[in-house]
Scaffold this motif. Structure first.
Motif, short mmCIF file in Angstrom:
data_model
loop_
_atom_site.label_atom_id
_atom_site.label_comp_id
_atom_site.label_asym_id
_atom_site.label_seq_id
_atom_site.Cartn_x
_atom_site.Cartn_y
_atom_site.Cartn_z
N LEU A 151 0.90 -1.40 0.14
CA LEU A 151 -0.26 -0.30 0.32
C LEU A 151 0.97 1.46 -0.02
CD1 LEU A 151 -2.71 -0.56 2.92
CD2 LEU A 151 -2.96 -0.83 0.12
N ILE A 152 2.03 1.75 0.95
CA ILE A 152 2.11 2.66 0.99
C ILE A 152 3.32 2.46 -0.48
CG2 ILE A 152 4.55 3.22 1.83
CD1 ILE A 152 3.95 2.30 4.79
N VAL A 153 4.19 1.98 -0.55
CA VAL A 153 4.70 1.68 -1.52
C VAL A 153 3.35 2.32 -3.33
CG1 VAL A 153 6.44 0.21 -3.69
CG2 VAL A 153 6.29 0.37 -1.19
N PHE A 154 2.86 1.39 -3.38
CA PHE A 154 2.50 2.07 -4.10
C PHE A 154 1.87 3.31 -5.21
CE2 PHE A 154 0.25 -2.79 -5.44
CZ PHE A 154 1.79 -2.81 -5.53
N ILE A 155 1.25 3.72 -3.44
CA ILE A 155 1.00 5.60 -3.11
C ILE A 155 1.73 6.50 -3.38
CG2 ILE A 155 0.98 6.20 -0.74
CD1 ILE A 155 -2.52 6.77 -2.80
N SER A 156 3.14 5.74 -2.93
CA SER A 156 4.43 6.62 -2.92
C SER A 156 4.43 7.25 -4.37
CB SER A 156 5.68 6.44 -2.34
OG SER A 156 4.76 5.83 -1.25
N MET A 164 0.87 13.34 5.39
CA MET A 164 -0.31 13.20 5.31
C MET A 164 -0.56 11.49 4.84
SD MET A 164 -2.51 16.83 5.11
CE MET A 164 -3.66 16.02 3.94
N LEU A 165 -0.20 11.53 3.33
CA LEU A 165 -0.57 10.12 3.02
C LEU A 165 0.13 8.99 3.47
CD1 LEU A 165 -0.12 10.43 -0.93
CD2 LEU A 165 -1.93 9.99 0.54
N SER A 166 1.80 9.55 3.86
CA SER A 166 2.26 8.13 4.37
C SER A 166 1.65 7.88 6.04
CB SER A 166 4.04 8.42 4.85
OG SER A 166 4.41 10.13 4.68
N VAL A 167 1.71 8.61 6.95
CA VAL A 167 0.74 8.31 7.99
C VAL A 167 -0.01 7.47 7.48
CG1 VAL A 167 0.27 9.12 9.98
CG2 VAL A 167 1.74 10.25 9.74
N ILE A 168 -0.92 8.17 7.03
CA ILE A 168 -2.16 7.10 6.17
C ILE A 168 -2.28 5.93 5.79
CG2 ILE A 168 -4.96 7.15 5.27
CD1 ILE A 168 -4.33 10.51 4.97
N ALA A 169 -1.42 6.04 5.61
CA ALA A 169 -0.70 4.68 4.44
C ALA A 169 -0.50 3.52 6.00
CB ALA A 169 0.14 4.45 3.18
N SER A 170 0.31 3.40 6.85
CA SER A 170 1.02 2.75 7.41
C SER A 170 -0.17 2.63 8.37
CB SER A 170 2.23 3.87 8.41
OG SER A 170 2.83 4.77 7.87
N LEU A 171 -1.17 3.41 8.95
CA LEU A 171 -2.20 3.41 9.27
C LEU A 171 -2.84 1.84 8.81
CD1 LEU A 171 -3.51 6.56 11.14
CD2 LEU A 171 -2.65 4.35 12.32
N SER A 205 -2.40 0.45 6.32
CA SER A 205 -1.86 -0.74 6.07
C SER A 205 -1.77 -2.16 7.49
CB SER A 205 -0.17 -1.61 6.13
OG SER A 205 0.31 -0.71 4.86
N VAL A 206 -1.65 -1.17 9.43
CA VAL A 206 -1.64 -1.89 9.64
C VAL A 206 -3.46 -2.43 9.93
CG1 VAL A 206 -2.22 -1.49 12.44
CG2 VAL A 206 -0.50 -0.21 10.95
N VAL A 207 -3.96 -1.62 9.96
CA VAL A 207 -5.30 -2.43 9.80
C VAL A 207 -5.72 -3.41 8.81
CG1 VAL A 207 -7.73 -2.10 9.10
CG2 VAL A 207 -6.77 -0.12 10.56
N ASP A 208 -5.20 -3.10 8.00
CA ASP A 208 -5.32 -3.86 6.82
C ASP A 208 -4.59 -5.81 7.12
OD1 ASP A 208 -5.55 -5.91 4.44
OD2 ASP A 208 -3.64 -4.62 2.73
N GLU A 209 -3.44 -5.79 7.70
CA GLU A 209 -2.55 -6.86 8.88
C GLU A 209 -3.59 -7.75 9.21
OE1 GLU A 209 0.29 -8.31 7.42
OE2 GLU A 209 0.00 -6.82 5.94
N LEU A 210 -4.53 -6.64 10.25
CA LEU A 210 -5.35 -7.47 11.78
C LEU A 210 -6.67 -7.40 10.52
CD1 LEU A 210 -5.79 -4.19 14.04
CD2 LEU A 210 -4.45 -6.51 13.94
N LEU A 211 -6.28 -7.40 9.43
CA LEU A 211 -7.58 -8.06 9.15
C LEU A 211 -7.45 -9.28 8.74
CD1 LEU A 211 -10.18 -5.92 7.73
CD2 LEU A 211 -10.69 -6.51 9.57
N GLN A 212 -5.92 -9.52 8.13
CA GLN A 212 -5.93 -10.71 7.25
C GLN A 212 -5.65 -11.63 8.51
OE1 GLN A 212 -3.05 -10.62 4.71
NE2 GLN A 212 -3.97 -8.81 3.67
#
Lengths: 216, 217
Positions: A98-103, B76-83, B85-92
């Motif tokens: 996700l992070i890589v794609f959006i960057s 902003m984008l990197s903070v949101i994207a990290s969060l 990713s956390v949700v995605d991994e938790l759901l999986q």
């Protein structure tokens, strides 16, 4: 794998049957906001085609050679002296996608904008203002994520990216034209604007569903 | 600041009613429609969005004095994207069936305009506790709309009401067989994508009638 019919089928699917806006609801924010004017719709439609066709294959290469499970296995075959003494065949970095794609998307949008400004001033004047908007358009990120989920190869990804862009273009220009024709009709005041646009999109989406009868 | 004085009530209430992110600000529709086929998907999606929205608002509000305004979008984008990713991994890890059903739409929370919009418009200008309340309010406003839409889509489209549980969902209610025998039929269109557009259009219309808001076009 491969063959011309395959690519034609992916393209037709992406444009008509699985239209990225009307069937998967991606890119709706800009879809609703910009379809007020036909000229602007053509502009953003073309920008989406360009950016999707470029970013989907780039993200494919990054995913296949850096992020997927076992993608880093080429590090095992580095020439002697550079070898890292670690077995990379089970490394799985796909949680970073996700992070890589959006960057990558944000960077590519910036690059395309600079490239256009340098080499085609007229194109830049017509598309330039839409490019920054596109970085956060869900259809671009969605294209990359679908390509991972459906396990396309690189040519299929390219065809899919281009097809999705064309689908977005068709849908937004169609909606803008319908909204243009409705400008002087007597819509209930509270339904004007987004409410009516949603209902129209529903009708468009029904029309596109008629294509799903095509057997590919 | 007291937690429940009138100002903080307003911060939570406004985005649910008169300033709803989906129906009135027209943000974040992209992900809203795809997850409304079943009620349990909509509920899990709402929880995910509330989590991301509240945490991103609080984090960005804490570091707001250290962010140079020229690079704020990237931060902003990197903070949101990290969060996300956390949700995605938790759901999986904990709700695998659900994460398969939501597929790419969890990842697409990143490009949900509500989150960027609230960070830009509110979190970068206010303290963390207010930013948290704003995130909660907007998340609830988002959730209210998609839960209404998914309720109607599932009830009239598939004839069931499903609540989330650890596996494939707990069926709370389904239309009795006798009704089908008597000639009742589900509206298949609602399960397909046009149904989502129609219902959301009607919900937006209803809400604007209730609060008397008109859009100048």
């Amino acid at each position: 794998m491969g063959g011309f019919e395959d690519y034609l089928s992916i393209f037709t699917k992406a444009v008509f049957i699985e239209n990225i806006v009307l069937a998967y609801f991606l890119g709706l924010c800009s879809f609703l906001a910009i379809s007020k004017s036909i000229d602007a719709s053509v502009g953003i439609g073309m920008a989406v085609v360009v950016v999707l066709t470029i970013t989907a294959p780039i993200n494919w290469f990054i995913y296949e050679f850096l992020l997927a499970k076992g993608a880093l296995v080429w590090l095992n075959y580095l020439p002697y002296g550079l070898s890292l003494n670690y077995d990379f065949s089970n490394t799985d970095l796909s949680f970073l996608k996700l992070i890589v794609f959006i960057s990558v998307i944000a960077a590519m949008v910036q690059l395309v904008e600079m490239f256009m400004e340098r080499f085609s001033q007229s194109l830049y004047n017509s598309l330039g203002i839409f490019l920054p908007l596109i970085a956060v358009n869900c259809s671009i990120l969605g294209g990359s994520l679908f390509m991972v989920e459906r396990e396309y190869n690189v040519t299929e990804t390219m065809v899919y990216g281009f097809g999705s862009g064309v689908g977005f273009f068709l849908a937004i220009v169609a909606l803008a034209s319908v909204r243009y024709r409705l400008r002087y009709s007597n819509i209930p005041p509270r339904l004007r604007g987004v409410g009516m646009a949603m209902l129209l999109t529903g009708l468009l989406s029904m029309a596109f569903m008629a294509f799903s009868g095509i057997d590919l | 600041m007291e937690l429940f004085n009138s100002e903080s009530k307003k911060i939570i209430n406004d985005p649910i009613n008169v300033n709803n992110p989906i129906s009135l600000q027209v943000l974040g529709i992209c992900s809203a429609l795809a997850v409304t086929i079943r009620l349990d998907q909509a509920i899990i999606m709402t929880l995910a969005v509330i989590f991301v929205l509240c945490s991103s608002n609080v984090i960005l509000s804490l570091i707001r004095d250290y962010i140079p305004s020229r690079v704020r979008i990237v931060i902003m984008l990197s903070v949101i994207a990290s969060l996300v990713s956390v949700v995605d991994e938790l759901l999986q890890a904990y709700l695998y069936d659900m994460s398969k059903q939501l597929s790419v739409f969890v990842g697409l929370i990143i490009t949900n305009c509500i989150i960027m919009g609230r960070a830009e418009a509110f979190a970068l200008k206010n303290g963390p506790s207010k930013a948290f309340l704003d995130g909660l309010g907007n998340g609830l406003g988002y959730g209210m709309i998609i839960i209404i839409v998914s309720f109607f889509r599932e009830l009239f489209g598939a004839g069931t009401i499903t609540l989330p549980d650890g596996g494939a969902g707990y069926v709370l209610f389904s239309i009795p067989e006798a009704w089908y025998a008597a000639g009742y039929e589900n509206i298949g269109l609602l399960v397909l994508s046009p149904g989502a557009f129609f219902i959301l259009g009607l919900v937006i219309w209803t809400q604007r009638e209730i609060f008397g808001i008109e859009e100048g076009e």
